[in-house]
Design a protein around this motif. Structure first.
Motif, PDB file in Angstrom:
ATOM      1  N   ILE A 457      15.732 -13.236  63.332  1.00  0.00           N
ATOM      2  CA  ILE A 457      15.612 -14.169  64.458  1.00  0.00           C
ATOM      3  C   ILE A 457      14.181 -14.602  64.769  1.00  0.00           C
ATOM      4  O   ILE A 457      13.974 -15.366  65.715  1.00  0.00           O
ATOM      5  N   ARG A 458      13.171 -14.205  63.999  1.00  0.00           N
ATOM      6  CA  ARG A 458      11.812 -14.427  64.467  1.00  0.00           C
ATOM      7  C   ARG A 458      10.911 -15.193  63.513  1.00  0.00           C
ATOM      8  O   ARG A 458       9.996 -15.870  63.952  1.00  0.00           O
ATOM      9  N   THR A 459      11.109 -15.068  62.216  1.00  0.00           N
ATOM     10  CA  THR A 459      10.180 -15.673  61.268  1.00  0.00           C
ATOM     11  C   THR A 459      10.925 -16.544  60.272  1.00  0.00           C
ATOM     12  O   THR A 459      11.810 -16.078  59.552  1.00  0.00           O
ATOM     13  N   ALA A 460      10.556 -17.824  60.242  1.00  0.00           N
ATOM     14  CA  ALA A 460      11.160 -18.753  59.290  1.00  0.00           C
ATOM     15  C   ALA A 460      10.728 -18.390  57.874  1.00  0.00           C
ATOM     16  O   ALA A 460       9.622 -17.872  57.660  1.00  0.00           O
ATOM     17  N   SER A 461      11.591 -18.653  56.920  1.00  0.00           N
ATOM     18  CA  SER A 461      11.189 -18.422  55.537  1.00  0.00           C
ATOM     19  C   SER A 461      10.030 -19.361  55.208  1.00  0.00           C
ATOM     20  O   SER A 461      10.006 -20.521  55.638  1.00  0.00           O
ATOM     21  N   PRO A 462       9.011 -18.866  54.488  1.00  0.00           N
ATOM     22  CA  PRO A 462       7.853 -19.713  54.187  1.00  0.00           C
ATOM     23  C   PRO A 462       8.273 -20.998  53.474  1.00  0.00           C
ATOM     24  O   PRO A 462       9.085 -20.983  52.536  1.00  0.00           O
ATOM     25  N   HIS A 463       7.742 -22.112  53.943  1.00  0.00           N
ATOM     26  CA  HIS A 463       8.114 -23.402  53.385  1.00  0.00           C
ATOM     27  C   HIS A 463       6.979 -24.394  53.583  1.00  0.00           C
ATOM     28  O   HIS A 463       6.071 -24.169  54.372  1.00  0.00           O
ATOM     29  N   ARG A 464       7.062 -25.501  52.858  1.00  0.00           N
ATOM     30  CA  ARG A 464       6.084 -26.570  53.016  1.00  0.00           C
ATOM     31  C   ARG A 464       6.372 -27.325  54.309  1.00  0.00           C
ATOM     32  O   ARG A 464       7.456 -27.882  54.485  1.00  0.00           O
ATOM     33  N   ILE A 465       5.415 -27.362  55.183  1.00  0.00           N
ATOM     34  CA  ILE A 465       5.589 -28.036  56.465  1.00  0.00           C
ATOM     35  C   ILE A 465       5.780 -29.535  56.270  1.00  0.00           C
ATOM     36  O   ILE A 465       6.537 -30.191  57.014  1.00  0.00           O
ATOM     37  N   LEU A 466       5.146 -30.111  55.237  1.00  0.00           N
ATOM     38  CA  LEU A 466       5.220 -31.549  55.015  1.00  0.00           C
ATOM     39  C   LEU A 466       6.455 -31.982  54.242  1.00  0.00           C
ATOM     40  O   LEU A 466       6.676 -33.188  54.064  1.00  0.00           O
ATOM     41  N   ASP A 467       7.270 -31.041  53.795  1.00  0.00           N
ATOM     42  CA  ASP A 467       8.509 -31.401  53.107  1.00  0.00           C
ATOM     43  C   ASP A 467       9.445 -32.059  54.117  1.00  0.00           C
ATOM     44  O   ASP A 467       9.791 -31.442  55.129  1.00  0.00           O
ATOM     45  N   PRO A 468       9.878 -33.308  53.878  1.00  0.00           N
ATOM     46  CA  PRO A 468      10.711 -34.013  54.861  1.00  0.00           C
ATOM     47  C   PRO A 468      11.981 -33.256  55.250  1.00  0.00           C
ATOM     48  O   PRO A 468      12.463 -33.415  56.380  1.00  0.00           O
ATOM     49  N   GLN A 469      12.515 -32.439  54.364  1.00  0.00           N
ATOM     50  CA  GLN A 469      13.747 -31.733  54.706  1.00  0.00           C
ATOM     51  C   GLN A 469      13.518 -30.661  55.772  1.00  0.00           C
ATOM     52  O   GLN A 469      14.471 -30.169  56.375  1.00  0.00           O
ATOM     53  N   ASN A 470      12.249 -30.326  56.029  1.00  0.00           N
ATOM     54  CA  ASN A 470      11.926 -29.353  57.076  1.00  0.00           C
ATOM     55  C   ASN A 470      11.496 -30.014  58.384  1.00  0.00           C
ATOM     56  O   ASN A 470      11.204 -29.328  59.351  1.00  0.00           O
ATOM     57  N   GLY A 471      11.438 -31.330  58.391  1.00  0.00           N
ATOM     58  CA  GLY A 471      10.885 -32.074  59.514  1.00  0.00           C
ATOM     59  C   GLY A 471      11.892 -32.397  60.596  1.00  0.00           C
ATOM     60  O   GLY A 471      13.044 -31.952  60.555  1.00  0.00           O
ATOM     61  N   PRO A 472      11.408 -33.168  61.583  1.00  0.00           N
ATOM     62  CA  PRO A 472      10.116 -33.839  61.641  1.00  0.00           C
ATOM     63  C   PRO A 472       8.967 -32.880  61.923  1.00  0.00           C
ATOM     64  O   PRO A 472       9.181 -31.698  62.186  1.00  0.00           O
ATOM     65  N   LEU A 473       7.755 -33.439  61.887  1.00  0.00           N
ATOM     66  CA  LEU A 473       6.562 -32.664  62.192  1.00  0.00           C
ATOM     67  C   LEU A 473       6.359 -32.575  63.700  1.00  0.00           C
ATOM     68  O   LEU A 473       6.699 -33.502  64.443  1.00  0.00           O
ATOM     69  N   ILE A 474       5.784 -31.457  64.132  1.00  0.00           N
ATOM     70  CA  ILE A 474       5.568 -31.228  65.569  1.00  0.00           C
ATOM     71  C   ILE A 474       4.147 -30.713  65.767  1.00  0.00           C
ATOM     72  O   ILE A 474       3.661 -29.883  64.992  1.00  0.00           O
ATOM     73  N   ALA A 475       3.490 -31.216  66.798  1.00  0.00           N
ATOM     74  CA  ALA A 475       2.211 -30.671  67.242  1.00  0.00           C
ATOM     75  C   ALA A 475       2.342 -30.298  68.707  1.00  0.00           C
ATOM     76  O   ALA A 475       3.025 -30.987  69.471  1.00  0.00           O
ATOM     77  N   VAL A 476       1.703 -29.193  69.096  1.00  0.00           N
ATOM     78  CA  VAL A 476       1.744 -28.723  70.479  1.00  0.00           C
ATOM     79  C   VAL A 476       0.310 -28.487  70.940  1.00  0.00           C
ATOM     80  O   VAL A 476      -0.437 -27.723  70.316  1.00  0.00           O
ATOM     81  N   LYS A 477      -0.067 -29.155  72.024  1.00  0.00           N
ATOM     82  CA  LYS A 477      -1.376 -28.916  72.630  1.00  0.00           C
ATOM     83  C   LYS A 477      -1.286 -27.665  73.493  1.00  0.00           C
ATOM     84  O   LYS A 477      -0.427 -27.562  74.371  1.00  0.00           O
ATOM     85  N   LEU A 478      -2.174 -26.707  73.242  1.00  0.00           N
ATOM     86  CA  LEU A 478      -2.120 -25.398  73.889  1.00  0.00           C
ATOM     87  C   LEU A 478      -3.270 -25.237  74.876  1.00  0.00           C
ATOM     88  O   LEU A 478      -4.401 -25.616  74.589  1.00  0.00           O
ATOM     89  N   HIS A 479      -2.965 -24.632  76.023  1.00  0.00           N
ATOM     90  CA  HIS A 479      -3.943 -24.424  77.090  1.00  0.00           C
ATOM     91  C   HIS A 479      -4.125 -22.926  77.349  1.00  0.00           C
ATOM     92  O   HIS A 479      -3.233 -22.122  77.082  1.00  0.00           O
ATOM     93  N   VAL A 480      -5.259 -22.578  77.942  1.00  0.00           N
ATOM     94  CA  VAL A 480      -5.442 -21.221  78.463  1.00  0.00           C
ATOM     95  C   VAL A 480      -4.548 -21.082  79.698  1.00  0.00           C
ATOM     96  O   VAL A 480      -4.580 -21.917  80.600  1.00  0.00           O
ATOM     97  N   ILE A 481      -3.756 -20.022  79.724  1.00  0.00           N
ATOM     98  CA  ILE A 481      -2.837 -19.776  80.830  1.00  0.00           C
ATOM     99  C   ILE A 481      -3.149 -18.416  81.440  1.00  0.00           C
ATOM    100  O   ILE A 481      -3.180 -17.411  80.735  1.00  0.00           O
ATOM    101  N   THR A 482      -3.432 -18.402  82.730  1.00  0.00           N
ATOM    102  CA  THR A 482      -3.802 -17.146  83.386  1.00  0.00           C
ATOM    103  C   THR A 482      -2.590 -16.237  83.499  1.00  0.00           C
ATOM    104  O   THR A 482      -1.467 -16.680  83.665  1.00  0.00           O
ATOM    105  N   ARG A 483      -2.866 -14.903  83.446  1.00  0.00           N
ATOM    106  CA  ARG A 483      -1.721 -13.999  83.550  1.00  0.00           C
ATOM    107  C   ARG A 483      -2.087 -12.675  84.232  1.00  0.00           C
ATOM    108  O   ARG A 483      -1.807 -12.487  85.407  1.00  0.00           O
TER     109      ARG A 483
END
Length: 550
Positions: A457-483
């Motif tokens: 349930i936690r780790t995808a099998s290693p694959h080419r991110i740019l392979d269209p069959q694994n897409g679409p592509l996603i980017a996430v902007k990450l911030h510092v979050i206080t805790r």
């Protein structure tokens, strides 16, 4: 308004509820005060994912994990990095907590009806040498019912005692002073705030309508940390982590404001390790916020490409889920307050989990059919899909040039070097094409999938991110979050607050985050995850049992 009891507990988060439940079990009359409306009973723990740290548990053994007290202690000390005179009690608390986690902690919780998800998670994986920071094996046990499931038995015990007349709960009571007579803490005073019908987590006013006093033989400070108070976070920010971010989001409600630090110090309590703190760098702005600047942390699997604000890949071993504070320190040196994940749809479906009880309705609601659909079925979970659809920090595109252009359109995206991003992603994908690699993250991915929990349930099998069959592509902007605050009121192993001379202050106890989860900083500089709720349980229990013996 004047009240009297055997015990006064300031704060009704998990540690306060545990201390109160232990005291009432011994027949003590307890008053619990909190500055928030009753809707917030349970405090920060209610919002948590419910992760708990156990050592050599049945869940670990069933998954083929070989753990031991000695290995866990090695990991704890390598992670904590204790190096101060103030750490003398923290070290003792660490040993005590590790014995608790390897011993009666699980049976004690099971006896209260608390259950655990059978798949153990692997948080803070480290990636350094054997004596460096990180968990050598998976130890992150998710509570069945998440944070509310941990809070439930202690809240129920307090409610039952309230019905029986042993507990009085006073919402909207804000303590401003601890009462001291002849060197002993004898109670507290403060303001009764105007009534509020606000929902859980929603920020409330601080308008006083009257004053109150409480007299008690024992006072327990269980008021939490400082993560909701950005001014205080910046004031205590350590130089070793670089400059404090100009822009942060908030991972805890606004009432986590450090308001009991000064009253405790004024009563003689010794506050230590205020510069030790635990903030995440995988924060995203909540598209449906509850409190001001509400952020959610991504609990990442290990596959996403992590880029700094300019597009440069983070160095070994700063991969997702490996070293929280090491990553924070590295990113603060870049001069930017944000970073990026780049990944495929296949990765987001398998690896993205969001921290928080409200972001995991299957586990929180103990809904087995929904859990099987969300964790084992195709597609992203509903909460993750909501962020893909509505989240301001998410970009979804079919091509890498289109993705980079969209990333650059977000605030701060102009810092990206498009060619660098292209080269990082393409070069990483070339390394996937055969079983040999010099890319340490890819080697770690393959090693991680040797663990059944990661593979399931936690780790995808290693694959080419740019392979269209694994897409679409996603980017996430990450911030510092206080805790979390890792420092606080120094305490002995009975949770008695200590003064500047190292001696217990009669009548004063401190628990949970207000005490650095025990001893003024049981985690040292870094934490192993699953240990924050555990520190609340252990310190609250110790305080309650010490008070019961008075």
């Amino acid at each position: 308004m004047r009240h009297q009891a055997d015990v006064l507990v300031i704060g009704w988060g998990l540690s306060g509820l545990v201390a109160a439940s232990e005291a009432v079990a011994a027949g003590k009359h307890v008053i619990i005060v909190d500055q928030e409306p009753r809707s917030n009973l349970g405090g920060q723990a209610w919002w948590s994912f419910g992760g708990l740290f156990f050592i050599d548990s049945p869940e670990q053994r069933r998954m083929g994990i070989r753990d031991s007290f000695e290995l866990a202690r090695q990991d704890w000390l390598g992670t904590a990095g204790f190096d101060r005179e103030e750490d003398v009690w923290a070290r003792r608390w660490a040993d005590g907590y590790l014995q608790f986690a390897a011993g009666e902690k699980r049976a004690w919780l099971r006896g209260k009806g608390v259950g655990f998800f059978p798949v153990v998670g692997w948080a803070e994986r480290g990636g350094y040498t054997a004596m460096g920071p990180g968990n050598s094996v998976p130890r992150f046990h998710i509570t069945w019912g998440t944070g509310p499931g941990v809070v439930e038995p202690f809240a129920a015990a307090v409610a039952e005692a309230e019905e029986g007349g042993l507990v009085t709960v006073l919402p909207r009571h804000r303590v401003t002073r601890l009462t001291v007579a002849d060197g002993r803490v004898t109670g507290a005073s403060g303001h009764v705030l105007e009534a509020s019908g606000a929902a859980r987590g929603v920020a409330t006013a601080r308008t006083p309508v009257s004053d109150f006093e409480v007299s008690a033989e024992a006072v327990v400070v269980a008021s939490g940390g400082i993560g909701g108070n950005h001014d205080l976070v910046r004031e205590q920010w350590p130089k070793r982590l670089g400059s404090a971010p100009e822009s942060m989001i908030t991972g805890v409600p606004a009432y986590v404001d450090g308001s009991m630090q000064q009253p405790s110090a004024d009563a003689g309590a010794r506050l230590v390790n205020g510069d030790r703190m635990w903030h995440y760098v995988e924060g995203i702005r909540n598209w449906d916020p509850v409190w001001p600047d509400h952020g959610i942390r991504i609990l990442p699997g290990p596959s996403s490409i992590w880029l700094d604000a300019t597009g440069r890949r983070l160095p070994v071993p700063l991969f997702p889920g490996f070293d929280t504070l090491g990553t924070l320190q590295h990113l603060r040196a870049t001069g930017y307050d944000h970073s990026w994940f780049v990944l495929s749809r296949r990765i987001v479906e398998k690896e993205f989990t969001l921290s928080g009880s409200e972001q995991n309705p299957d586990l929180t609601g103990r809904d087995v059919p929904e859990l099987l659909r969300a964790r084992l079925g195709r597609g992203a979970s509903d909460p993750v899909q909501a962020f893909l659809d509505h989240g301001a920090d998410f970009v979804v595109r079919d091509s890498l040039p289109g993705l980079i252009d969209a990333m650059r359109e977000l605030p701060g995206g102009e810092a990206l070097d498009p060619q660098r991003v292209h080269d990082e992603v393409v070069s990483r994908d070339r390394e996937i094409e055969n079983e040999f690699t010099k890319d340490a993250q890819i080697a770690m991915l393959r090693q991680a999938r040797a663990f059944r929990g990661d593979r399931l349930i936690r780790t995808a099998s290693p694959h080419r991110i740019l392979d269209p069959q694994n897409g679409p592509l996603i980017a996430v902007k990450l911030h510092v979050i206080t805790r979390k605050s890792l420092g606080g009121i120094q305490t002995d192993l009975q949770s008695r607050a200590l003064g500047a001379d190292g001696e217990p202050i009669p009548g004063l106890f401190a628990v949970g985050e207000a005490a650095g989860f025990g001893g003024g900083g049981v985690h040292g500089y870094r934490a192993l995850e699953g240990t924050f709720l555990g520190g609340c349980l252990f310190s609250g229990r110790n305080a309650g049992r010490a008070i019961a013996a008075l």
